[in-house]
Motif scaffolding. Sequence first.
Motif, PDB file in Angstrom:
ATOM      1  N   PHE A   1       1.207 -13.552 -10.788  1.00 59.61           N
ATOM      2  CA  PHE A   1      -0.136 -12.996 -10.593  1.00 59.61           C
ATOM      3  C   PHE A   1      -0.195 -11.534 -11.032  1.00 59.61           C
ATOM      4  CE2 PHE A   1      -2.635 -10.427  -7.470  1.00 59.61           C
ATOM      5  CZ  PHE A   1      -3.875 -10.621  -8.064  1.00 59.61           C
ATOM      6  N   ARG A   2       0.800 -10.748 -10.644  1.00 56.06           N
ATOM      7  CA  ARG A   2       0.787  -9.324 -10.997  1.00 56.06           C
ATOM      8  C   ARG A   2       0.955  -9.115 -12.501  1.00 56.06           C
ATOM      9  NH1 ARG A   2       0.249  -4.944  -7.756  1.00 56.06           N
ATOM     10  NH2 ARG A   2      -0.286  -5.545  -5.647  1.00 56.06           N
TER      11      ARG A   2
ATOM     12  N   GLN B   1       0.836  -1.198   0.000  1.00 58.59           N
ATOM     13  CA  GLN B   1       0.000   0.000   0.000  1.00 58.59           C
ATOM     14  C   GLN B   1       0.875   1.253   0.000  1.00 58.59           C
ATOM     15  OE1 GLN B   1      -3.453   0.154  -0.058  1.00 58.59           O
ATOM     16  NE2 GLN B   1      -3.250   2.373  -0.230  1.00 58.59           N
ATOM     17  N   ALA B   2       1.894   1.268   0.837  1.00 59.65           N
ATOM     18  CA  ALA B   2       2.792   2.424   0.913  1.00 59.65           C
ATOM     19  C   ALA B   2       3.545   2.634  -0.392  1.00 59.65           C
ATOM     20  CB  ALA B   2       3.775   2.241   2.064  1.00 59.65           C
ATOM     21  N   ALA B   3       3.800   1.535  -1.125  1.00 62.72           N
ATOM     22  CA  ALA B   3       4.535   1.626  -2.396  1.00 62.72           C
ATOM     23  C   ALA B   3       3.602   1.847  -3.583  1.00 62.72           C
ATOM     24  CB  ALA B   3       5.344   0.353  -2.604  1.00 62.72           C
ATOM     25  N   ASP B   4       2.314   2.138  -3.313  1.00 58.21           N
ATOM     26  CA  ASP B   4       1.317   2.396  -4.375  1.00 58.21           C
ATOM     27  C   ASP B   4       1.128   1.199  -5.307  1.00 58.21           C
ATOM     28  OD1 ASP B   4       0.717   4.938  -3.476  1.00 58.21           O
ATOM     29  OD2 ASP B   4       2.254   5.893  -4.711  1.00 58.21           O
ATOM     30  N   CYS B   5       1.343   0.000  -4.790  1.00 60.17           N
ATOM     31  CA  CYS B   5       1.190  -1.188  -5.629  1.00 60.17           C
ATOM     32  C   CYS B   5      -0.269  -1.523  -5.918  1.00 60.17           C
ATOM     33  CB  CYS B   5       1.849  -2.390  -4.956  1.00 60.17           C
ATOM     34  SG  CYS B   5       3.658  -2.288  -4.886  1.00 60.17           S
ATOM     35  N   TYR B   6      -1.215  -0.805  -5.293  1.00 61.30           N
ATOM     36  CA  TYR B   6      -2.636  -1.064  -5.538  1.00 61.30           C
ATOM     37  C   TYR B   6      -3.293   0.043  -6.355  1.00 61.30           C
ATOM     38  CZ  TYR B   6      -1.866  -4.664  -2.054  1.00 61.30           C
ATOM     39  OH  TYR B   6      -1.378  -5.762  -1.376  1.00 61.30           O
TER      40      TYR B   6
ATOM     41  N   ASN C   1       7.251  -1.115 -13.809  1.00 61.62           N
ATOM     42  CA  ASN C   1       7.115  -0.338 -12.581  1.00 61.62           C
ATOM     43  C   ASN C   1       6.522  -1.191 -11.464  1.00 61.62           C
ATOM     44  OD1 ASN C   1       6.927   1.685 -10.708  1.00 61.62           O
ATOM     45  ND2 ASN C   1       5.727   3.067 -11.979  1.00 61.62           N
ATOM     46  N   GLN C   2       5.477  -1.927 -11.788  1.00 64.40           N
ATOM     47  CA  GLN C   2       4.796  -2.741 -10.785  1.00 64.40           C
ATOM     48  C   GLN C   2       5.694  -3.870 -10.279  1.00 64.40           C
ATOM     49  OE1 GLN C   2       0.731  -5.445 -10.405  1.00 64.40           O
ATOM     50  NE2 GLN C   2       1.677  -5.191 -12.406  1.00 64.40           N
ATOM     51  N   LEU C   3       6.307  -4.605 -11.192  1.00 60.24           N
ATOM     52  CA  LEU C   3       7.115  -5.754 -10.799  1.00 60.24           C
ATOM     53  C   LEU C   3       8.338  -5.331  -9.993  1.00 60.24           C
ATOM     54  CD1 LEU C   3       6.912  -7.985 -14.002  1.00 60.24           C
ATOM     55  CD2 LEU C   3       5.389  -7.890 -12.029  1.00 60.24           C
ATOM     56  N   LEU C   4       8.902  -4.168 -10.324  1.00 60.37           N
ATOM     57  CA  LEU C   4      10.046  -3.658  -9.554  1.00 60.37           C
ATOM     58  C   LEU C   4       9.619  -3.322  -8.121  1.00 60.37           C
ATOM     59  CD1 LEU C   4      12.989  -2.718  -9.419  1.00 60.37           C
ATOM     60  CD2 LEU C   4      12.210  -0.467 -10.247  1.00 60.37           C
ATOM     61  N   ARG C   5       8.493  -2.648  -7.979  1.00 61.28           N
ATOM     62  CA  ARG C   5       8.001  -2.276  -6.641  1.00 61.28           C
ATOM     63  C   ARG C   5       7.689  -3.514  -5.812  1.00 61.28           C
ATOM     64  NH1 ARG C   5       5.057   3.228  -6.518  1.00 61.28           N
ATOM     65  NH2 ARG C   5       5.793   4.275  -8.400  1.00 61.28           N
ATOM     66  N   VAL C   6       7.043  -4.496  -6.430  1.00 62.83           N
ATOM     67  CA  VAL C   6       6.687  -5.713  -5.707  1.00 62.83           C
ATOM     68  C   VAL C   6       7.942  -6.452  -5.244  1.00 62.83           C
ATOM     69  CG1 VAL C   6       5.692  -8.022  -5.996  1.00 62.83           C
ATOM     70  CG2 VAL C   6       4.438  -6.018  -6.780  1.00 62.83           C
ATOM     71  N   THR C   7       8.921  -6.598  -6.131  1.00 63.29           N
ATOM     72  CA  THR C   7      10.142  -7.327  -5.791  1.00 63.29           C
ATOM     73  C   THR C   7      10.912  -6.637  -4.675  1.00 63.29           C
ATOM     74  OG1 THR C   7      10.298  -8.120  -8.078  1.00 63.29           O
ATOM     75  CG2 THR C   7      12.273  -8.305  -6.711  1.00 63.29           C
ATOM     76  N   LEU C   8      11.078  -5.314  -4.773  1.00 59.12           N
ATOM     77  CA  LEU C   8      11.815  -4.575  -3.744  1.00 59.12           C
ATOM     78  C   LEU C   8      11.091  -4.631  -2.395  1.00 59.12           C
ATOM     79  CD1 LEU C   8      13.004  -1.407  -5.733  1.00 59.12           C
ATOM     80  CD2 LEU C   8      14.371  -3.374  -4.994  1.00 59.12           C
ATOM     81  N   ALA C   9       9.759  -4.517  -2.425  1.00 57.56           N
ATOM     82  CA  ALA C   9       8.992  -4.565  -1.180  1.00 57.56           C
ATOM     83  C   ALA C   9       9.138  -5.925  -0.510  1.00 57.56           C
ATOM     84  CB  ALA C   9       7.526  -4.263  -1.462  1.00 57.56           C
ATOM     85  N   LEU C  10       9.056  -7.010  -1.295  1.00 56.94           N
ATOM     86  CA  LEU C  10       9.194  -8.352  -0.728  1.00 56.94           C
ATOM     87  C   LEU C  10      10.601  -8.579  -0.182  1.00 56.94           C
ATOM     88  CD1 LEU C  10       7.261 -10.479  -3.384  1.00 56.94           C
ATOM     89  CD2 LEU C  10       6.550 -10.031  -1.032  1.00 56.94           C
ATOM     90  N   ALA C  11      11.609  -8.110  -0.902  1.00 58.56           N
ATOM     91  CA  ALA C  11      12.992  -8.272  -0.430  1.00 58.56           C
ATOM     92  C   ALA C  11      13.194  -7.548   0.896  1.00 58.56           C
ATOM     93  CB  ALA C  11      13.957  -7.743  -1.487  1.00 58.56           C
TER      94      ALA C  11
END
Length: 514
Positions: free
Chosen positions: A167-168, A104-109, A119-129
């Motif tokens: 999924f994304r 949510q904080a990374a605007d992934c939604y 943009n989306q896949l980069l944010r998701v990967t960095l957030a999970l890491a």
Amino acid sequence: MSARLFRRIAMMEPGATKPDIAEDPNIAAGIHHLSPQALAVAERSRTPTISASLFSGTTRLLDAVIVAATGALSLLISAGPVFMTPWAMLTILVGVVLVTVTFQAADCYQVPIIRSFGNQLLRVTLALAMIFGGLTAVQLLGSFGTGLPRHWLSLWFGTATLLLLLFRTSAALLAKHWTETGRLGHRAVVVAGHASIEEVIRNIERQPGSPIRICGIFDDRGPERTPTMVAGYPTLGSVSDLIEFARIAHVDMVVVTIPINAEDRLLRILKKLWVLPVDIRLAAHTDTLDFRDRASSYTGSLPFVDVVEKPLADWDAIAKRGIDLLFTSIALLLLFPVMLLTAIAIRLDSPGPVFFRQKRYGFNNEVIEVLKFRSMYHDQADPLAKQVVTKGDSRVTRVGRFIRKTSIDELPQLFNVLTGELSLVGPRPHAINAHTEDRLWEQVVEGYFARHKVKPGITGWAQVNGWRGEVDSVYKIHKRVEYDIYYIENWSILFDLYIMFRTPFALLNTENAY
């Protein structure tokens, strides 16, 4: 904008505006005809839209499911079921919460972000890491996760990342497709009435990731003042045409560009539009106003007065549908013996089919076919409701009198609920020819069509308050509509449950049921 109009429109209380639908006989009778161009646009827009909030909310829910499922699966693979302890389940829950908050904080939604692959896949990967790196550090340096396999978090991170990226990617493809086909966002029409209409349209189009997709323009100013095209969009007809257009097309929003200081004209148009199950927004960029937050919204820098909210939108509609399916399934199981005995009694009592089918008004004024147990002699059945059933009516069979008085004749409508034509709770569906004193109800009752802004129901607020059975006066249908509108404007899940709870007790009052 005057304070008086602000009170009458922007901040009106439920029930404050009571449109007189009978002022336009063509609309009331449903005989207004669209132009070939408007009809073609409406036919292309029949597919329901998916709101941005519903799409992002579903994405958020599936993210959480994937993270929880991969956490449990990774633990089972790495250590077996013996390690599925409360401490392990708490760790998985913490991971789900951290992923949801961080995404949510990374605007992934945000839908524009979801549509963007890189943009989306980069944010998701960095957030999970970041999340799993933090959990691993806490496990190594502290007591968190003591007793759990140390390589579990690595396996969880790998599987969660892989499945979330897959999924994304699918979500991005779906979002792009639905955006290109006009399904993702709000499908809107614009009511013209001011020279600034082109500026309003351009402002909507300029907003990055604007969820509003415009279908066309409707203008009441007459052919001599109405251009055939405005900002690249066709003029499809008048406001009266818009009423019919919105009953064919799945329109979510009507943007009105008439100046707020043109009070009388604005109110006349809003009275017509009020019956539609759509959001009505008043473009107010040309007026100097001090909006209160609950009266206004913005698309980028473009202000709107929120005149009417669409009832039962997004998650509310899903929640209501879920309640319908749950309670209808239970009711069918419990009432099956009653329905079977009723069917046998009808066949033994008089020749003819067990079920009676009647065309009635459904959601958004669509005509649906409602099921009932047959209560009249087959050769005297009245599917068009030309003659109201009265006390001692000779057309009603012996079994019919009992099942009408006890409302058992309505039970087959549970199948209409399963198919989505009806809801368990809502305004009762009336026959398309329903009338009192030789006048159709929609021609004599103020705001009648507004009761079709939600799906009709098997029971309703009017029925549990004593307004069921014969309608032999204008006063009775006025009261039904009054209670129906109150229900629509005050809907909640608890309100539905309360009405369902009261329904069996209301059936004990059989004074007007015959």
